[in-house]
Design a protein around this motif. Structure first.
Motif, PDB file in Angstrom:
ATOM      1  N   VAL A  50       0.848  -1.195   0.000  1.00  0.00           N
ATOM      2  CA  VAL A  50       0.000   0.000   0.000  1.00  0.00           C
ATOM      3  C   VAL A  50       0.882   1.244   0.000  1.00  0.00           C
ATOM      4  CG1 VAL A  50      -1.774   1.289   1.241  1.00  0.00           C
ATOM      5  CG2 VAL A  50      -1.850  -1.211   1.193  1.00  0.00           C
ATOM      6  N   GLU A  51       0.718   2.100  -1.009  1.00  0.00           N
ATOM      7  CA  GLU A  51       1.480   3.341  -1.089  1.00  0.00           C
ATOM      8  C   GLU A  51       0.778   4.486  -0.374  1.00  0.00           C
ATOM      9  OE1 GLU A  51       2.316   4.221  -5.123  1.00  0.00           O
ATOM     10  OE2 GLU A  51       3.479   2.404  -5.477  1.00  0.00           O
ATOM     11  N   LEU A  52      -0.564   4.455  -0.360  1.00  0.00           N
ATOM     12  CA  LEU A  52      -1.346   5.530   0.254  1.00  0.00           C
ATOM     13  C   LEU A  52      -2.569   4.924   0.926  1.00  0.00           C
ATOM     14  CD1 LEU A  52      -1.835   8.663   0.538  1.00  0.00           C
ATOM     15  CD2 LEU A  52      -3.278   8.464  -1.488  1.00  0.00           C
ATOM     16  N   PHE A  53      -2.749   5.228   2.203  1.00  0.00           N
ATOM     17  CA  PHE A  53      -3.904   4.722   2.940  1.00  0.00           C
ATOM     18  C   PHE A  53      -4.640   5.893   3.571  1.00  0.00           C
ATOM     19  CE2 PHE A  53      -5.399   3.129   7.242  1.00  0.00           C
ATOM     20  CZ  PHE A  53      -6.615   2.691   6.761  1.00  0.00           C
ATOM     21  N   THR A  54      -5.902   6.086   3.175  1.00  0.00           N
ATOM     22  CA  THR A  54      -6.745   7.124   3.768  1.00  0.00           C
ATOM     23  C   THR A  54      -7.918   6.459   4.468  1.00  0.00           C
ATOM     24  OG1 THR A  54      -7.928   7.387   1.676  1.00  0.00           O
ATOM     25  CG2 THR A  54      -6.099   8.876   2.097  1.00  0.00           C
ATOM     26  N   HIS A  55      -8.417   7.124   5.496  1.00  0.00           N
ATOM     27  CA  HIS A  55      -9.372   6.465   6.388  1.00  0.00           C
ATOM     28  C   HIS A  55     -10.423   7.443   6.879  1.00  0.00           C
ATOM     29  CE1 HIS A  55     -11.017   4.089   9.600  1.00  0.00           C
ATOM     30  NE2 HIS A  55     -10.390   4.742  10.563  1.00  0.00           N
ATOM     31  N   GLY A  56     -11.683   7.105   6.668  1.00  0.00           N
ATOM     32  CA  GLY A  56     -12.794   7.853   7.242  1.00  0.00           C
ATOM     33  C   GLY A  56     -13.382   7.068   8.398  1.00  0.00           C
ATOM     34  N   THR A  57     -13.725   7.758   9.461  1.00  0.00           N
ATOM     35  CA  THR A  57     -14.175   7.055  10.659  1.00  0.00           C
ATOM     36  C   THR A  57     -15.360   7.760  11.310  1.00  0.00           C
ATOM     37  OG1 THR A  57     -13.506   6.347  12.888  1.00  0.00           O
ATOM     38  CG2 THR A  57     -12.448   8.314  12.020  1.00  0.00           C
ATOM     39  N   THR A  58     -16.217   6.988  11.935  1.00  0.00           N
ATOM     40  CA  THR A  58     -17.342   7.545  12.698  1.00  0.00           C
ATOM     41  C   THR A  58     -17.045   7.568  14.198  1.00  0.00           C
ATOM     42  OG1 THR A  58     -18.339   5.332  12.771  1.00  0.00           O
ATOM     43  CG2 THR A  58     -19.068   6.807  11.006  1.00  0.00           C
ATOM     44  N   THR A  59     -15.808   7.298  14.579  1.00  0.00           N
ATOM     45  CA  THR A  59     -15.457   7.220  15.999  1.00  0.00           C
ATOM     46  C   THR A  59     -15.810   8.510  16.738  1.00  0.00           C
ATOM     47  OG1 THR A  59     -13.660   5.660  15.544  1.00  0.00           O
ATOM     48  CG2 THR A  59     -13.575   6.848  17.633  1.00  0.00           C
ATOM     49  N   ALA A  60     -15.420   9.658  16.180  1.00  0.00           N
ATOM     50  CA  ALA A  60     -15.701  10.936  16.846  1.00  0.00           C
ATOM     51  C   ALA A  60     -17.196  11.238  16.852  1.00  0.00           C
ATOM     52  CB  ALA A  60     -14.932  12.060  16.156  1.00  0.00           C
ATOM     53  N   THR A  61     -17.852  11.010  15.720  1.00  0.00           N
ATOM     54  CA  THR A  61     -19.289  11.287  15.635  1.00  0.00           C
ATOM     55  C   THR A  61     -20.071  10.433  16.620  1.00  0.00           C
ATOM     56  OG1 THR A  61     -18.949  11.707  13.277  1.00  0.00           O
ATOM     57  CG2 THR A  61     -21.220  11.498  14.031  1.00  0.00           C
ATOM     58  N   ASN A  62     -19.750   9.152  16.653  1.00  0.00           N
ATOM     59  CA  ASN A  62     -20.463   8.242  17.556  1.00  0.00           C
ATOM     60  C   ASN A  62     -20.247   8.618  19.018  1.00  0.00           C
ATOM     61  OD1 ASN A  62     -21.408   6.814  15.372  1.00  0.00           O
ATOM     62  ND2 ASN A  62     -19.879   5.192  15.512  1.00  0.00           N
ATOM     63  N   ALA A  63     -19.037   9.074  19.339  1.00  0.00           N
ATOM     64  CA  ALA A  63     -18.766   9.476  20.726  1.00  0.00           C
ATOM     65  C   ALA A  63     -19.636  10.665  21.122  1.00  0.00           C
ATOM     66  CB  ALA A  63     -17.289   9.821  20.893  1.00  0.00           C
ATOM     67  N   LEU A  64     -19.819  11.628  20.193  1.00  0.00           N
ATOM     68  CA  LEU A  64     -20.663  12.780  20.493  1.00  0.00           C
ATOM     69  C   LEU A  64     -22.134  12.382  20.590  1.00  0.00           C
ATOM     70  CD1 LEU A  64     -19.062  15.491  18.174  1.00  0.00           C
ATOM     71  CD2 LEU A  64     -18.811  15.265  20.651  1.00  0.00           C
ATOM     72  N   ILE A  65     -22.562  11.457  19.726  1.00  0.00           N
ATOM     73  CA  ILE A  65     -23.958  11.032  19.745  1.00  0.00           C
ATOM     74  C   ILE A  65     -24.276  10.259  21.020  1.00  0.00           C
ATOM     75  CG2 ILE A  65     -25.646   9.514  18.634  1.00  0.00           C
ATOM     76  CD1 ILE A  65     -24.339  10.241  15.951  1.00  0.00           C
ATOM     77  N   THR A  66     -23.411   9.316  21.368  1.00  0.00           N
ATOM     78  CA  THR A  66     -23.665   8.458  22.532  1.00  0.00           C
ATOM     79  C   THR A  66     -23.208   9.105  23.837  1.00  0.00           C
ATOM     80  OG1 THR A  66     -21.515   7.334  22.292  1.00  0.00           O
ATOM     81  CG2 THR A  66     -23.392   6.401  21.095  1.00  0.00           C
ATOM     82  N   ARG A  67     -22.399  10.177  23.730  1.00  0.00           N
ATOM     83  CA  ARG A  67     -21.822  10.847  24.909  1.00  0.00           C
ATOM     84  C   ARG A  67     -21.033   9.867  25.776  1.00  0.00           C
ATOM     85  NH1 ARG A  67     -24.164  16.037  26.503  1.00  0.00           N
ATOM     86  NH2 ARG A  67     -25.174  16.863  24.650  1.00  0.00           N
ATOM     87  N   ASN A  68     -20.336   9.002  25.107  1.00  0.00           N
ATOM     88  CA  ASN A  68     -19.497   8.023  25.791  1.00  0.00           C
ATOM     89  C   ASN A  68     -18.088   8.614  25.915  1.00  0.00           C
ATOM     90  OD1 ASN A  68     -18.508   5.698  26.953  1.00  0.00           O
ATOM     91  ND2 ASN A  68     -18.333   4.586  25.019  1.00  0.00           N
ATOM     92  N   PHE A  69     -17.936   9.539  26.897  1.00  0.00           N
ATOM     93  CA  PHE A  69     -16.683  10.262  27.055  1.00  0.00           C
ATOM     94  C   PHE A  69     -15.934   9.780  28.297  1.00  0.00           C
ATOM     95  CE2 PHE A  69     -19.681  13.754  25.562  1.00  0.00           C
ATOM     96  CZ  PHE A  69     -19.437  13.495  24.226  1.00  0.00           C
ATOM     97  N   LYS A  70     -14.653  10.080  28.304  1.00  0.00           N
ATOM     98  CA  LYS A  70     -13.868   9.907  29.514  1.00  0.00           C
ATOM     99  C   LYS A  70     -14.003  11.180  30.361  1.00  0.00           C
ATOM    100  CE  LYS A  70     -10.641   6.674  27.402  1.00  0.00           C
ATOM    101  NZ  LYS A  70      -9.224   6.344  27.120  1.00  0.00           N
ATOM    102  N   PRO A  71     -13.692  11.114  31.673  1.00  0.00           N
ATOM    103  CA  PRO A  71     -13.872  12.282  32.542  1.00  0.00           C
ATOM    104  C   PRO A  71     -13.132  13.504  32.005  1.00  0.00           C
ATOM    105  CG  PRO A  71     -13.383  10.333  33.849  1.00  0.00           C
ATOM    106  CD  PRO A  71     -13.180   9.940  32.421  1.00  0.00           C
ATOM    107  N   ALA A  72     -13.849  14.613  31.898  1.00  0.00           N
ATOM    108  CA  ALA A  72     -13.261  15.840  31.361  1.00  0.00           C
ATOM    109  C   ALA A  72     -13.753  17.030  32.170  1.00  0.00           C
ATOM    110  CB  ALA A  72     -13.626  16.010  29.887  1.00  0.00           C
ATOM    111  N   ALA A  73     -13.056  18.149  32.049  1.00  0.00           N
ATOM    112  CA  ALA A  73     -13.408  19.350  32.810  1.00  0.00           C
ATOM    113  C   ALA A  73     -13.144  20.584  31.956  1.00  0.00           C
ATOM    114  CB  ALA A  73     -12.606  19.415  34.109  1.00  0.00           C
ATOM    115  N   MET A  74     -13.630  21.701  32.466  1.00  0.00           N
ATOM    116  CA  MET A  74     -13.437  22.984  31.796  1.00  0.00           C
ATOM    117  C   MET A  74     -13.045  24.023  32.844  1.00  0.00           C
ATOM    118  SD  MET A  74     -16.348  25.216  29.826  1.00  0.00           S
ATOM    119  CE  MET A  74     -16.118  26.937  29.411  1.00  0.00           C
ATOM    120  N   VAL A  75     -12.099  24.890  32.485  1.00  0.00           N
ATOM    121  CA  VAL A  75     -11.709  26.002  33.355  1.00  0.00           C
ATOM    122  C   VAL A  75     -11.984  27.291  32.587  1.00  0.00           C
ATOM    123  CG1 VAL A  75      -9.860  27.093  34.656  1.00  0.00           C
ATOM    124  CG2 VAL A  75      -9.906  24.604  34.425  1.00  0.00           C
TER     125      VAL A  75
END
Length: 672
Positions: A50-75
């Protein structure tokens, strides 16, 4: 090789140096990287080749939809803890005073305020309270957070306090915690947009970081020697290192790839204006390209009220797919979608437990699809479809065929309305465009939707079910860098504008260098956001490499404003709001071979079937064709059905289909 991971299936597209194309679909897995590796195995590709590999993923979208996040905070700055919830003060449904908006991605108990203040000129009014900052860092360490967003008021013009807060957090929490500052993520004036974008970027970082690193490692261990290129919503790709810093750009990745591909295939057929219709099992994604350029937006969202302001290809998504369910509202009117039978239990004809009538059930009853899908791997039960559709028919007083036709008419009307929103509502005439129909169900409905809108032609790409994967392969490394720049457009000093662009070009160049892009592969595009004085919505206008006058840009702005709003006022002052630099690293592009057309090719049908079409009083005896057996250059007169492994294309009466040298099906719709 391009691999696009979807919610149900993972699509694989391979283009060999000899022009040979390979496609495959494999089931998506809990760990999307497993599906990527399975996909490469399915097409028999050695990663070392393989000379060139490109990849589309729903990982980020699914995380926002399901709200399956790790502990996070805001300052944030003291007094601005609730900006995320206040937003614009608007409602998704302005007529429902009791409907609650979706909650912020970071809960209020995880949002901390610290004393500091910088005014609108960038002057420090109140220094950062470092003792309070360290106490916040101590609490966050005790809570075990994995990411922190630092969002201070007016940081877009002076990020000194944010940088100091980030340094304190990193000192206490350590390097494994993702820390994101708003002035580096989205340096713009509106705090709700800036805070929301930064928070989305922050909460996705702990998810994308291990994903990108693991993907790079597993492909490298398998023999792949180059960078993994991850497709982002702006229509470009970035390396895993950039994805870790700008994780939110991976949301809506696959949807944008389909838009890129639809523009590309329309271009092969000689059309600069194209409307893309990507219809799958659950939704339909609609995009628009004019004069070879896709419509872009600088504000989009996965959850309403929580904007992400990274530049993105504008795609309108509605709940219309093969699994969309037909139902009657309280007034007894027939509706279709947005709820879907999905893949489980699926349409009634799947025999997977679904009992409600869907678009797929209507299509099998009308003869538009047979009793098999995916080359015989999926068997369909027409009797089960009839049973489900009879419930709709009984309520409406219609027979099975009329209920099925009504179901598709409503579904097509929904999609046609969405096309109107992205075309007519934006000042475009659909008759000046070609409709590119792809996805598993797009070619089934494309001709009917085109006729509804008087679109004269439909293009069905080869292997329409994996078109989004093809789109991942057609783009460059791309970063968008912005800077606020307030000035009257007619009084802009070209030297000052050049200096501002030179400053952000340094950042754009640094980002490309981190992605391994060489100087000779870099190009830079300049855009300036302009608006009539007193407005807050702006339009992006392209600028030449060396600006000597803003006269041409102002003229373009008036034209674009009239197209968008059907209004122009050339005697009113125009002001510059923001500068954008699009930093592009050119990547190798695949070359699709064009097949020479033989003399007087003919098509041999594999059989016939009785098929119902809109506007016909009875079923028509319709020729069935296998797409793999159709010679290049052949013309097929409708009505006809063309079957393929991943889709079925319907050519209605009074239409014809042509197989071109790029293996597209071009449908010409006659006058009725």
């Amino acid at each position: 090789m391009a691999i696009d991971v979807g919610g149900t299936f993972t699509d694989i597209f391979v283009l060999g140096g000899d022009g040979i194309q390979k496609v495959a679909k494999v089931p998506s897995t809990a760990n999307p990287i497993d599906a990527v590796m399975n996909g490469a195995d399915a097409v028999g590709v050695d990663w070392a080749d393989v000379e060139l590999f490109t990849h589309g993923t729903t990982t980020a979208t699914n995380a926002l939809i399901t709200r399956n996040f790790k502990p996070a905070a805001m300052v944030t700055t003291k007094g601005f803890r609730d900006v995320l919830e206040i937003g614009r003060g608007t409602r998704e449904d302005p007529w429902d005073a009791y409907k609650e908006g979706t909650p912020p991605y970071v809960r209020r108990r995880d949002r901390f305020a610290v004393a500091e203040r910088i005014n609108y000129r960038g002057e420090i009014v109140e220094p950062l309270n470092e003792d309070a900052a360290r106490e916040i860092a101590r609490v966050l360490k005790k809570r075990g957070v994995s990411a922190v967003a630092v969002c201070f008021i007016n940081a877009y013009i002076n990020g000194a306090h944010e940088l100091r807060m980030a340094a304190i957090l990193e000192e206490v929490l350590g390097p494994d915690v993702a820390i994101t500052t708003s002035h580096e993520t989205h340096p713009e004036i509106f705090e709700d947009d800036r805070f929301s974008t930064t928070v989305a970027n922050t909460i996705l970082a702990p998810i994308i970081r291990p994903y990108a690193r693991d993907l790079a490692k597993r492909t490298s261990d398998s023999g792949y020697a180059s960078d993994v290129l991850l497709f982002h919503s702006g229509g470009g790709v970035m390396t895993p290192a950039s994805a870790e810093k700008y994780a939110a750009r991976l949301a809506a990745s696959g949807i944008a790839a389909g838009a890129i591909a639809s523009k590309y295939f329309a271009g092969l057929c000689g059309y600069d204006n194209a409307i893309g219709l990507d219809m799958g099992g659950t939704s339909a994604d609609i995009s628009l390209a004019e004069n070879g350029a896709l419509r872009m937006t600088d504000k989009w969202e996965v959850d309403w009220g929580h904007p992400i302001c990274f530049p993105s290809i504008e795609v309108l998504t509605i709940g219309a797919g093969g699994g969309s369910i037909s139902w009657l509202d309280k007034a007894g009117s027939l509706r279709n979608g947005p709820h879907s039978a999905g893949s489980v239990p699926g349409p009634a004809c799947y025999n997977g437990g679904g009992t409600e009538a869907t678009n797929t059930d209507a299509n099998i009853i009308l003869g538009r699809v047979g009793t098999e899908l995916a080359g015989g791997e999926k068997k369909l039960d027409r009797d089960a479809a009839v049973t489900a559709m009879s419930k709709i028919g009984d309520q409406l007083g219609l027979d099975i065929v009329q209920a099925s036709l009504a179901t598709l008419r409503v579904a097509n009307a929904n999609m046609a309305d969405a096309v109107r929103l992205i075309s007519i509502a934006r000042g475009h005439d659909p008759r000046d465009f070609v409709l590119v129909a792809f996805g598993g169900a797009g070619p089934l409905h494309g001709a009917d939707i085109a006729r509804e809108l008087n679109i004269p032609a439909v293009v069905v790409p080869p292997n329409p079910g994996v078109t989004s994967a093809v789109g991942c392969m057609l783009v460059d490394v791309q970063h968008d860098v912005t800077k606020m720049f307030f000035a009257d457009a007619s009084e802009v000093d070209p030297a000052e504008l050049e200096a501002a662009f030179a400053e952000i070009e340094v950042e754009g160049r640094e980002r490309l260098l981190k992605d391994g892009v060489r100087d000779e592969e870099m190009t830079f595009q300049r855009l300036v956001d302009m608006r009539y004085r007193g407005q807050w919505r702006s339009l992006a206008v392209p600028l030449p490499a060396n600006v000597t006058s803003m006269k041409e840009a102002i003229s373009i702005f008036h034209d674009e404003y009239e197209k968008a709003h059907n209004f122009r006022r050339e005697d009113f002052p125009v002001e510059v709001y923001r500068l954008t630099l699009r930093a592009i690293g050119v990547t190798p592009k695949p070359t699709f071979p064009k097949i020479e057309i033989g003399e007087s090719p003919e098509a041999t049908p594999k059989g016939t079937r009785e098929v119902w079409f809109h506007g016909q009083d009875s079923a028509l005896t319709t020729n069935l064709y296998d797409r793999d057996d159709l010679p290049v250059g052949v013309t097929i007169e409708g009505p006809a059905i063309i079957d393929q492994l991943d889709s079925t294309t319907v050519i209605p009466p009074n239409a014809s289909a042509y197989i071109d040298g790029w293996l597209n099906i071009q449908i010409k719709l006659g006058d009725e």
